[in-house]
Design a protein around this motif. Sequence first.
Motif, PDB file in Angstrom:
ATOM      1  N   GLU A 772       0.831  -1.211   0.000  1.00 40.18           N
ATOM      2  CA  GLU A 772       0.000   0.000   0.000  1.00 40.18           C
ATOM      3  C   GLU A 772       0.861   1.254   0.000  1.00 40.18           C
ATOM      4  N   THR A 773       1.921   1.270   0.802  1.00 38.98           N
ATOM      5  CA  THR A 773       2.799   2.439   0.873  1.00 38.98           C
ATOM      6  C   THR A 773       3.423   2.729  -0.485  1.00 38.98           C
ATOM      7  N   ASP A 776       0.539   3.610  -3.211  1.00 41.03           N
ATOM      8  CA  ASP A 776      -0.070   4.919  -2.943  1.00 41.03           C
ATOM      9  C   ASP A 776       0.881   6.049  -3.316  1.00 41.03           C
ATOM     10  N   GLU A 777       2.175   5.863  -3.006  1.00 38.44           N
ATOM     11  CA  GLU A 777       3.159   6.894  -3.340  1.00 38.44           C
ATOM     12  C   GLU A 777       3.264   7.062  -4.854  1.00 38.44           C
ATOM     13  N   ALA A 798      -3.075  -0.080  -8.013  1.00 32.16           N
ATOM     14  CA  ALA A 798      -3.972   0.183  -6.882  1.00 32.16           C
ATOM     15  C   ALA A 798      -5.218  -0.692  -6.960  1.00 32.16           C
TER      16      ALA A 798
END
Length: 954
Positions: A772-773, A776-777, A798
Motif C-alpha cells: 500500500e505504501t 499509494d506513493e 492500486a
Amino acid sequence: MLPEPDTRPRPAELLERAGELTAVAALVAAADAGRGGLLLVEATAGLGKSTLLDHAAALARDQGHLVLRARGHELERAFAWGVTRTLFERWADGGPQAELLTGPAVAARLVFGAAEEPGDLPVSDAAFAILHGLYWLAVRLAERTPLLITVDDAQWADGPSLRWLTFLLGRLTDLPIAVVVATRPGTRGEGGVLAQLAGDPDVLVCRLEPLGPDAVAQLVRRRRPEADDGFCRRCLELTGGNPLHLRELLAAIEAQPGGTDAEILAGSVALASRSLARSVRRRLAALSQDAYQLARAVAVFENDAPLMMAAELAEIDTSAAVHAADELTRADLLRPGDPLEFIHPLLRTAVYHELLPRRRSQLHRRAAALLAGDGAADECVSAHLLESPPAEDGEVVATLRASARRAFGRGAPASAVRYLDRALREPAPAAVRPALLAELGRAEGATGGQEAVAHLTEAVELAGDARTRATLLLELSRLLHDRGRLDEACEACLRGRAELESDGDGLTDELAAGLDAAYLTSAMLSPKQAAEAHQRVRAILDRPARLDSPADRALTSKAMIMRMGAGGNRDELLTVARDLFAGGRLATEGGADSQALWHTMGALSYCDDYATAEHAFQLALADARQRGATIALAGASVFRARQILWTGPVAEAEHDARTAFDVWHGVGHMYVSAAGLCLVSALLEQDDIDQAGTVLAAVEEQATPFGLFAAWRLAATGRVAARRGQDTEALRAFTACGQHLAGIVQLNPVMLSWRSEAGLAALRLGRRDAAETLIDEELALAESFGAPRAIGVARRAAGLLARGEQAIELLRSAADLHHGCAAHLEHATTLVELGAAVRRAGRPAEARGILRDALALAEPLGATHLARRARAEVQLAGGRAPSRRDTTAELTPSESRVARLAADGRTNRQIADSLFITVKAVEWHLSNTYRKLRIRGRDEIGSALVVSSDTAGE
C-alpha cells in the motif's frame, strides 16, 4: 564486379603441410557456400606462414573469389587502421566503386580520408562507426563474389585493425567471407586481441611445426642433388627444420668453394650458423659497400621502399643503387623489383638491428624528411618521427599533432597518445604546449590513461586567457565525469563559469551554456550534487533565451529532462519538448547524435505524445542510417523500443531493443542496461523467459554501478525474478532500483514505475502494508505529474491491491486512461486485470466480454504472455476463448519494414542501406512477403499492404 585475373606467380610448394592445406581448402569452400570462418595460423618466424597464405590466396582466386591481402609492419603499429586501409584502399578512390562506401558503409570513408573527420563524435562512437562501416564494405564486396581476407604478421598489426577482425568474426557465420590470419605464437596483439582470437571456439587454429627429415632432405637435394642422407641429416640438425634457416644454410653452402661434404658443411656452419642475424651480417660483408648501404636504408624504411628514395637515404647515386639492388636480390636478401622489400621480415630485422641506436634514429629522421618532401601521408612520416631523436623542431610537432588528430578522429586514441607523447618530448614550443597537453589529455582520457587528468589540468594552468581556461575546464569536467569523479567534474564546471564571468562574458554565451549543461549532466547523477542541481533547473527553463542557440537548446533539454525526473507538470514540460523539437529542428541541426534530441524524444514519449515522438524517432533513425552512425542508431532505437512496449506491437519493440543492445553490448557502452531492460521486457511479454535471462546476464557483465544505469539493470532483474515467481528477489531488486533513482532525485514514475512493481511483489509475498505504501506513493506522484499512461499504470496496481467494486472502478479508470492515450499494450494489460476482477466479483458474462476485448488487442500486438493470461481468464469465467489467430500468413516486423520501403519505390540496395541489412536479406524478406500476400512482385506490394491492413482491422 568480377575478380581480377591472377597474374601473380604461383606460390612455392609447401612440404608436410597437408593438414593445414586441407583446412585452408575447407575454409575457402565454406565461403563459396556462404558460410564464413576464420583460420588463425601460428608459427615461429621462417616456418612458412606467408607461403601458406600465398596458397590460400591462389586457391581462392582459382575459384573466382576476390582476395584482399595485407601485412602488419613493425614500424607502422601506430598507424591506426593501417592494415584495413591496405585491404580496402583500392575502393576508396571515388571511382566506379564509390557506391560501396555509401549507406551503412559510409563511416569506412574516414579510414581512407575520403570523408570529413567526425568532429565532436565521441572517440568510442567513431571507432565503432568505422568498425561497422568496414564490416559493411566487406559485406558488399562479398555480395558480388565470395571474399578471402588474409593478414600476415598480425603480431605487428595496428590495434584498430585487429579489433575489426574480432568484430568481423562475430558476424561471419552467414557471409561468404573467409579470413586467414598469420601470427607468431605467444603474441597477444594490442589489447590482447590475438590471444582472444586464439581462444575463440569459432576460430580454427593451425600451428605449424618444423619440417621433418624427409622434407629437409627433399629441399636440400633440390639445390644439391648429390647430397647423401648424412649430409641432409646434418642440415636438419643445424637448422632445426626451419625452412628459412635451411634456405640460409643452403645459400651459404653454395657460396663455399669445392671440397668434401664435411668441409663444405664446416665452412657453411661458420657462415650460416643457427643465428640468422649473424648469417645475414656475414653475407652482407661479402657484398659491395653500395649493397651494404642500400640494405640498411631499406631496413629503415621497413617495407616498400622506392628505389630512388632508398638510394638517397643510403647516400648513393641511382645508377649504383640499381646495381646494388640487383646484387642484394642475387644474394637472396631482397625481392626483385621496385619498391624494394626484404624476402622475409627476419632478414630486415637482422640488418636493422645491426645499426647502432643513435645511427638508426638519425636515419629515421632523414627518412621522415624524405617522405615529407615526397608528399607522403603524415602517418607515414610520423612512423619515422616516433623513432627519431628530439631536435626542438616545430614542424615535427605539427606533423605529429596532425597524425594524432586523424588517429583520434578515426577512433584510435592509443595511436594519438603515441604521437602526442613524442611531440611533447620534441619539445613543443611554449606557445603550443597548452594545446598539446590538452590534446594528449583528451587522447589519454579515451584510452583510460592515468595521466589524462594531470595533463588536462596542466593545460588549464598554462592557458593564457580565461576563455581558453574555461574551454579546457569543460573538457576536464567531461573527462572526470567519464571517470565517475562526478563531484570534481561539477567543480571544474563551476570554475569554468567563474573564469567566464571574470572575463566579462555574458550569461548567454554558448560556452557558458555548455558548462551549465555539463554541470547538470554530472550533478544529476551525484547524490551530493543532485539537490543543488535541481534548484537551478527552474531558472534555466524560465530563461527568455532558452531556445536561442543550439547550446541554449541543449541546456534547456537537460533542464527539462531533470525537471521531468523530479516531477514537474506534464503539460508545461510537453510544451517545452514540442518547442525544442520544432517539427524536426533538433534532428536537422544536431543529427541523431544530439543529446538534446535524445532528451526531447524521451520527454515526448514520457508525456504520451506518441505521434510526435514517433516523428522524432524516424528522423533520428533516418539520419543515423544515412551517416552509418551506429551509436546514434542505437539511441533512437532504444527510445522507440521503450515507447512500443507501451503501444505495441511487441515484436517491433524486441527488434528495436535488440538493435540497440547489439550495438551497445558490442562496445561495452554504459547504456547497454537501458537496451537490456527494453529487450528483457519484450522477451518476457513473448513468454521467452530463458532468453530474457540470457540478456540479463549479458547486461550484468557490463554493469555500471550507479544512477540510472544501475536502476535500469535492477528493474530488468526485478522483472525476470517476478516472472520466475521469485518475489523476494524481485522486491529486493525493485527496491534497490528505487534507491538509486532517489539518490539522483529521479522520483517521477513516468520514467520507471518501480514502486508499483515492487508493491505488487510485496503483495504476492503477503506484505500488504508495504504494498500500500509503495503503490499509494506512485499513484500520488503520477497524478501530480499528469501523464495518462503513468497514472493508468499506478491505478492498475492500486486496483489489484483494492477489493470489490473499488478495485473494479480503479481498473476501469486505468483502462480508460490507457485507451485515451493510445497505449494499446498497457490497455490490453489493464483489460485482462479488469476482466479478472469482474469475474471474481461474480459477473462472469461481463468479464468474458472484457477479456475477449483484451484478447483482441493482445494477439495482434504479439503479446503472447498477456494473450495466454486472457484465455485462461475467459475459461475461468465459464466461456470459450476465440480460436487462436493464424499468424503464419502475417508479415513479420522485418518483412513489413522491407515491404513498406519496396512499396515506396526503393531498390533492394536502398532498402538494405536503410535497414542495415544485406541485399540477400532483403531478397529473402521480399520472397516471403510475395508468398504471404499472394502476389507476384513488388509492383503489387502497395495495394496488397492496404488490403492486409484493412483485413487486420476488421
